[in-house]
Design a protein around this motif. Structure first.
Motif, mmCIF file in Angstrom:
data_model
loop_
_atom_site.group_PDB
_atom_site.id
_atom_site.type_symbol
_atom_site.label_atom_id
_atom_site.label_comp_id
_atom_site.label_asym_id
_atom_site.label_seq_id
_atom_site.Cartn_x
_atom_site.Cartn_y
_atom_site.Cartn_z
ATOM 1 N N UNK A 155 -5.017 23.862 7.626
ATOM 2 C CA UNK A 155 -3.835 23.994 8.487
ATOM 3 C C UNK A 155 -3.121 25.312 8.226
ATOM 4 N N UNK A 156 -2.706 25.950 9.300
ATOM 5 C CA UNK A 156 -1.895 27.153 9.194
ATOM 6 C C UNK A 156 -0.433 26.772 9.093
ATOM 7 N N UNK A 157 0.275 27.411 8.165
ATOM 8 C CA UNK A 157 1.700 27.139 7.961
ATOM 9 C C UNK A 157 2.445 28.466 8.050
ATOM 10 N N UNK A 158 3.396 28.576 8.961
ATOM 11 C CA UNK A 158 4.153 29.819 9.122
ATOM 12 C C UNK A 158 5.646 29.569 9.007
ATOM 13 N N UNK A 159 6.327 30.517 8.452
ATOM 14 C CA UNK A 159 7.782 30.435 8.343
ATOM 15 C C UNK A 159 8.315 31.030 7.069
ATOM 16 N N UNK A 160 7.399 31.461 6.184
ATOM 17 C CA UNK A 160 7.855 32.040 4.932
ATOM 18 C C UNK A 160 8.530 31.006 4.050
ATOM 19 N N UNK A 161 9.249 31.487 3.056
ATOM 20 C CA UNK A 161 9.899 30.600 2.093
ATOM 21 C C UNK A 161 10.912 29.671 2.763
ATOM 22 N N UNK A 162 11.729 30.245 3.633
ATOM 23 C CA UNK A 162 12.756 29.433 4.306
ATOM 24 C C UNK A 162 12.122 28.363 5.189
#
Length: 474
Positions: free
Chosen positions: A131-138
């Motif tokens: 799975x791709x997860x995007x959004x950085x730390x926040x």
């Protein structure tokens, strides 16, 4: 006692934030990190969070302990560096698992690796998701955009958790299954390519404000703030306004003015460009952005070039380009950038046998991820009407292009005339002009290929393969 609903391995920045997000949403989760001190540090950090978040976290010191703490059938998320580390972790973990236990790679993997791992899992009869997860730390902490890949049945097993922790757009989860194998990681790769291009376009706009119009960093920040109230509203424009106005506490100067102009990269933008060439779906704005990052690394060479040829950027004459022109040029460039990204997704889907849900991809990107933008809702609507159509031909965006391409041409022309580099804007304009030219110049290329290699060519007035009258001249 097996009490956790899910497990997570890898407590770096993204893994730690994702684990706290899962716990905060009410799911019991066990965590493991190879360096045990990181686990201790993570639990100390979680203990300082409000509410009873920490009570749903179970720290473990060994893989065997992690596996034993999770209720069957198990699901374990990997948040380890992409590449060999993922294979090593799978090899260490799989012998401890039952045949129906699910491994989920949520790192920044190359989709080819995910395809291979998924095929290996299928051959072994065990479940696997990439799975791709995007959004950085926040985003990881408060709600990322999640792009699932693998068997639909495997996605359905954990979708209630992934949807719960994802960002929401008007209540709709920004988490969707994209297709088999590496489909989710491929969509994430294209997301990152668009991210490169969007960032470069904004950087070029900043350069024109700074070098062309003579604005200081704080003034540039105010312009970005104003743009973020209109069509360009997006996370990247928003943070550009903030970083432009930030002050370095050590020097009292604008932070932008003390940052070296050498941009890092992790390679995902390069992957996008490579794959676009592999499937024959051009993404010139993304290519220009990747090249610009590569050239930014050549600091000493650029300094030598300035010493030899003189500084390139020159102030623009008064009235040559207005802030309104720049805004319109960025709107046009952004449309070209996204149009190319979605065209690549459409072509790659056909190439790799994925039925990529094009409107859902735009919807998943509306919140949580780095490229979230007000335009994406309209892009989702356009893709629902015709998922295979180039976005710039959709009526809504075609109207925008009719209104803004003149400004893009004006900005690029003035920049070229005055030595201000705008590679991404130039690529956007070149793409637009090429895609609205019914008869281009490839006939010359075809003639050349036939002359030196007898490759043949097509004629306008007859079907089939033909050769020119080159004779002995070849």
């Amino acid at each position: 006692m097996s009490t956790s609903e899910i497990g997570l391995i890898g407590l770096g920045t993204m893994g730690a934030m994702l684990a706290m997000n899962i716990a905060e949403k009410g799911f019991a989760i066990s965590v493991f990190n190879r360096t045990t001190s990181k686990t201790d540090d993570f639990m100390a950090l979680a203990a300082r969070e409000p509410g009873d978040l920490a009570s749903r976290l179970t720290p473990t010191k060994a893989l065997e302990e992690l596996v034993a703490s999770i209720a069957k059938p198990r699901a374990i998320i990997l948040m380890v560096p992409a590449g060999a580390a993922v294979d090593e972790q799978i090899a260490a973990l799989r012998p401890l698992l039952d045949a129906d236990d699910l491994i989920i790679d949520a790192g920044n993997a190359n989709f080819h690796d995910t395809n291979r791992r998924a095929a290996e899992a299928d051959a072994a009869g065990v479940p696997y998701l990439g799975i791709g997860v995007s959004g950085g730390e926040e985003g990881a902490r408060h709600g990322p955009s999640i792009m699932g890949g693998g068997k639909k049945a495997c996605w359905d097993r954990v979708s209630h958790i992934l949807e719960a922790i994802s960002a929401k757009y008007e209540g709709q989860p920004c988490a969707t299954w994209m297709g088999e194998g590496g489909a989710g990681h491929f969509v994430k790769t294209v997301h990152n390519g668009i991210e490169y291009a969007d960032m470069q376009l904004i950087a070029e706009g900043y350069g024109l404000l700074r070098d062309g119009l003579g604005m200081g960093a704080a003034e540039c920040g105010k312009v970005f703030e104003a743009w973020n109230e209109g069509t360009l509203q997006s996370y990247l424009v928003e943070i550009s306004g903030k970083v432009s106005q930030a002050i370095d506490p050590a020097t009292g100067k604008p932070v932008l003015d003390i940052i070296l102009d050498r941009a890092g990269q992790k390679g995902t933008g390069r992957w996008t460009v490579i794959e676009s060439q592999q499937v024959g779906a051009p993404v010139p704005v993304i290519e220009a952005a990747v090249a610009a990052r590569n050239m930014s690394a050549a600091v000493d060479t650029r300094k030598a070039g300035q010493d030899l040829f003189g500084a390139a950027p020159q102030a623009l004459p008064e009235g040559a380009v207005t802030i309104e022109d720049l805004e319109a040029a960025l709107i046009a460039g952004k449309i070209m950038c996204y149009a190319q990204g979605f065209a690549l997704l459409d072509t790659a889907g056909a190439t790799y046998g994925w039925s990529l849900p094009m409107p859902a991809i735009a919807e998943v990107w509306r919140e949580g991820c780095i490229i979230r933008s007000s335009m994406l809702n309209d892009m989702a609507s356009a893709l629902r009407e015709d998922p295979a159509r180039n976005l710039m031909f959709a009526p809504y965006f075609a109207d925008f292009m009719k209104k803004t391409h003149g400004a893009l041409r004006k900005v690029v022309g003035a920049s070229v005339a005055h030595g201000i580099p705008v590679p991404a804007m130039s690529a956007a304009l070149g793409y637009f002009d090429t895609m609205r030219t019914a008869r281009g110049t490839a006939n010359m290329v075809q003639a050349q290929r036939d002359f030196f290699g007898a490759h043949s060519f097509e004629r306008l007035d007859a079907e089939g393969a033909h050769h020119g009258p080159w004779g002995s001249h070849a």
